[in-house]
Enzyme design. Structure first.
Site, PDB file in Angstrom:
ATOM      1  N   THR A   1       0.832  -1.207   0.000  1.00 42.74           N
ATOM      2  CA  THR A   1       0.000   0.000   0.000  1.00 42.74           C
ATOM      3  C   THR A   1       0.871   1.262   0.000  1.00 42.74           C
ATOM      4  OG1 THR A   1      -0.152  -0.131   2.395  1.00 42.74           O
ATOM      5  CG2 THR A   1      -1.983  -1.066   1.145  1.00 42.74           C
TER       6      THR A   1
ATOM      7  N   PHE B   1       4.956  -8.198   9.028  1.00 38.32           N
ATOM      8  CA  PHE B   1       6.141  -8.823   8.408  1.00 38.32           C
ATOM      9  C   PHE B   1       7.011  -9.572   9.413  1.00 38.32           C
ATOM     10  CE2 PHE B   1       6.156  -4.627   5.855  1.00 38.32           C
ATOM     11  CZ  PHE B   1       5.122  -5.069   5.050  1.00 38.32           C
TER      12      PHE B   1
ATOM     13  N   GLU C   1      19.528  18.407  -8.453  1.00 37.34           N
ATOM     14  CA  GLU C   1      18.064  18.266  -8.405  1.00 37.34           C
ATOM     15  C   GLU C   1      17.409  19.609  -8.139  1.00 37.34           C
ATOM     16  OE1 GLU C   1      16.499  14.402  -6.846  1.00 37.34           O
ATOM     17  OE2 GLU C   1      18.198  14.673  -5.509  1.00 37.34           O
TER      18      GLU C   1
ATOM     19  N   HIS D   1      23.966   5.751  -6.437  1.00 34.50           N
ATOM     20  CA  HIS D   1      23.720   6.261  -7.792  1.00 34.50           C
ATOM     21  C   HIS D   1      24.971   6.821  -8.481  1.00 34.50           C
ATOM     22  CE1 HIS D   1      19.759   5.571  -6.460  1.00 34.50           C
ATOM     23  NE2 HIS D   1      19.493   6.750  -5.970  1.00 34.50           N
TER      24      HIS D   1
ATOM     25  N   ARG E   1       2.590   1.998  -5.834  1.00 30.80           N
ATOM     26  CA  ARG E   1       1.639   2.641  -6.748  1.00 30.80           C
ATOM     27  C   ARG E   1       2.324   3.562  -7.755  1.00 30.80           C
ATOM     28  NH1 ARG E   1      -0.893   5.908  -1.822  1.00 30.80           N
ATOM     29  NH2 ARG E   1       0.717   7.480  -1.709  1.00 30.80           N
TER      30      ARG E   1
HETATM   31  C1  BG6 Z   1      16.625   8.537  -4.627  1.00 26.89           C
HETATM   32  C2  BG6 Z   1      16.940   9.493  -3.521  1.00 26.89           C
HETATM   33  O1  BG6 Z   1      17.312   7.340  -4.453  1.00 26.89           O
HETATM   34  O2  BG6 Z   1      16.998   9.120  -5.882  1.00 26.89           O
HETATM   35  C3  BG6 Z   1      16.219  10.814  -3.739  1.00 26.89           C
HETATM   36  O3  BG6 Z   1      16.548   8.945  -2.264  1.00 26.89           O
HETATM   37  C4  BG6 Z   1      16.544  11.377  -5.103  1.00 26.89           C
HETATM   38  O4  BG6 Z   1      16.556  11.748  -2.726  1.00 26.89           O
HETATM   39  C5  BG6 Z   1      16.323  10.324  -6.186  1.00 26.89           C
HETATM   40  O5  BG6 Z   1      15.721  12.495  -5.326  1.00 26.89           O
HETATM   41  C6  BG6 Z   1      16.822  10.813  -7.525  1.00 26.89           C
HETATM   42  O6  BG6 Z   1      16.410   9.936  -8.526  1.00 26.89           O
HETATM   43  P1  BG6 Z   1      15.962  10.460  -9.946  1.00 26.89           P
HETATM   44  O7  BG6 Z   1      15.694   9.235 -10.739  1.00 26.89           O
HETATM   45  O8  BG6 Z   1      14.775  11.338  -9.744  1.00 26.89           O
HETATM   46  O9  BG6 Z   1      17.124  11.257 -10.458  1.00 26.89           O
END
Ligand code: BG6
Length: 508
Positions: A20, A96, A223, A247, A25
């Site tokens: 949920t 869980f 961002e 990332h 979603r």
């Molecule tokens: C997530 C982070 O893993 O990746 C977020 O927790 C971030 O804080 C996001 O905004 C960025 O991903 P994308 O795909 O929007 O660049």
């Protein structure tokens, strides 16, 4: 362009813990819809949602339907596709950490054809270990009669080196690595997957790919979004943990890896792992010299007025958590000796811009001697634009028309949008497809996760004991001045995003 035909994935029950929640979603269900629509999965895919919220199958189906019809999600499907999938979504309520729900899951899986199952842990990390233990206790991870049982774990995977090691040890005590799929959603992005093709399918790129020809590499994930309502999670996390060992290091590994012996998952993961293990581990003093951090103060970002980070809900007023980080790192291999990798990421910045900028060395420019220092040639650059406006740009110098020899930089541009329609994909399609067919290439292996944490640990340690706070930067800027100083003292500059263009890109 016509897509090559790809066989649909085998029958499977996608068991979602946290059914949920937001991830289900916003991403998982839209992704399954896209995959069903395009034939990547067939009607033999079932979703079994597990959650603590009371309710039955119809509760989950209605909730999802409501969300799909009222939100702007990246999915492209017909009403018929949704109706088909809707009838194959089930829900079981349970805790869980207790046995009862696992008996329910066993019963439900027994009733499905194929009995293949992928358990998706879309839950807070504190549940990861408990769920794996319970699944194993109930024999739900055992692969018998040719059926697969796979475990999918979302980030964050640990909060530092020690916790990541402990979590890996706990999981691998119950299930082999071949059944574990650790998600880094950046690996689902088309342009990230294209890095290997750009390098290894192009002699004119890969043959220049070393310290002989490359001056330095910048990896940026800027961002527009601020921390917003995620204060509780973010204040305990910060920009470094949230974005760098996962990332940004995935991008770095793709850029810096050696050519793999084959495109098998293990061959690729071996090479990526080697890069991450070759990241220089700094002393505390070096960590201080090679990093810069910031926290945004109030300002306007993406046309919105944003309050200071320390003024938002669930963030300590005297918080020392960084919302921006810049690092200068080295990959200690023959190929990359002496080439700095500058990484930066932050919230509430000027633009949304994830890019890799490879700057080549200056030509010896013997013939251009007369041009004087003011008119030095602009070095060649290769820009991999990960998002938005996915593409690849090569900057070269040309002679501008006229009688004198005047050079000017121009860009050769490839934009995905000019050739392909990738706008309606969530970015999880390739991840889920690979999960169902058992290809681990785009998932993180335990050793790489730990190598990533090992390289950021000195920064975490330094900041945990430092009396200094992150430097302020106004929301809507490209970060604090100390980050500019970090790169400028090497005689280099951060690459400026194409702001006007990118600010128009939606805040997502
Ligand atoms: C997530 C982070 O893993 O990746 C977020 O927790 C971030 O804080 C996001 O905004 C960025 O991903 P994308 O795909 O929007 O660049």
């Amino acid at each position: 362009m016509t897509e090559p035909t790809i066989a649909p994935a085998p029958p499977v029950t996608l068991v979602i813990f946290g059914a949920t929640g937001d991830l289900t979603r916003r991403l998982l269900v839209p992704t399954v819809l896209n995959m069903t629509q395009s034939g990547l999965v067939s009607d033999s895919l079932h979703i079994l949602g597990i959650g603590i919220e009371p309710g039955d199958d119809e509760m989950l189906r209605a909730k999802l339907e409501d969300f799909l019809t009222t939100s702007n999600i990246k999915a492209n499907y017909s009403a018929e596709t949704w109706q088909g999938l809707r009838s194959r979504i089930f829900y079981r309520q349970g805790d869980f950490t207790q046995d009862a729900i696992y008996a329910e899951i066993a019963g439900q899986l027994g009733a499905q054809a194929g009995r293949n199952a992928a358990y998706y842990l879309a839950v807070p990390p504190l549940f990861f270990g408990d769920i794996v233990d319970k699944l194993a206790d109930h024999d739900l991870l055992k692969e018998t009669d040719g059926a697969f049982r796979r475990l999918v774990i979302e980030k964050p995977f640990g909060t530092d080196l020690a916790s990541a090691r402990a979590l890996n040890a706990r999981i691998l005590n119950r299930v082999p690595e071949t059944q574990v799929y650790r998600v880094d959603h950046f690996l689902g992005k088309e342009t990230v997957q294209n890095i290997m093709t750009a390098r290894f399918a192009n002699m004119m790129i890969e043959s220049l790919w070393s310290n002989n020809f490359i001056d330095h590499i910048q990896i940026t994930a800027a961002e527009l979004v601020d921390v917003g309502t995620r204060g509780k999670f973010y204040d305990a996390t910060g920009a470094l943990r949230d974005m760098v060992p996962n990332h940004l290091f995935q991008l770095l590994a793709m850029v810096a890896m050696e050519p793999p012996n084959s495109f098998d998952a293990e061959a690729i993961r071996d090479e990526k792992g080697k890069v991450l293990k070759a990241l220089r581990i700094y002393s505390s003093e070096e960590a201080g010299q090679n990093s810069a951090r910031g926290a945004y103060t109030s300002g306007v970002s993406g046309g919105r007025t944003i309050p200071s980070y320390t003024d938002i809900p669930d963030v300590a007023r005297d918080s020392a958590t960084e919302t921006y980080v810049a690092l200068k790192l080295f990959v200690d291999t023959w190929r990359w000796a002496g080439v700095p990798f500058y990484l930066r990421t932050g919230k509430a910045m000027t633009a949304r811009d994830t890019e890799i900028v490879v700057t080549f060395r200056q030509v010896p420019f013997a013939q251009f001697k007369g041009m004087g220092p003011q008119r030095r040639l602009t070095p060649n650059r290769l820009i991999i634009q990960v998002q938005p406006d996915e593409g690849l740009h090569i900057e070269i110098s040309i002679k501008s028309p006229g009688l004198s020899v005047e050079t000017m930089p121009v860009s050769l541009d490839f934009n995905y949008a000019d050739f392909f329609d990738i706008g309606k994909l969530t970015g999880y399609e390739s991840l889920l497809y690979d999960l169902f067919v058992g290809d681990q290439t785009l998932f993180q292996r335990a050793d790489s996760i730990e190598a990533g944490w090992a390289a950021v640990q000195p920064f975490l340690d330094l900041w945990a004991t430092s009396a200094e706070r992150p430097d302020p930067y106004p929301a809507g800027s490209m970060g604090p001045q100390c980050a500019d100083a970090l790169i400028e003292r090497d005689g280099r500059k951060w690459h400026q995003p194409d702001v006007e263009h990118r600010v128009k890109a939606k805040v997502s």
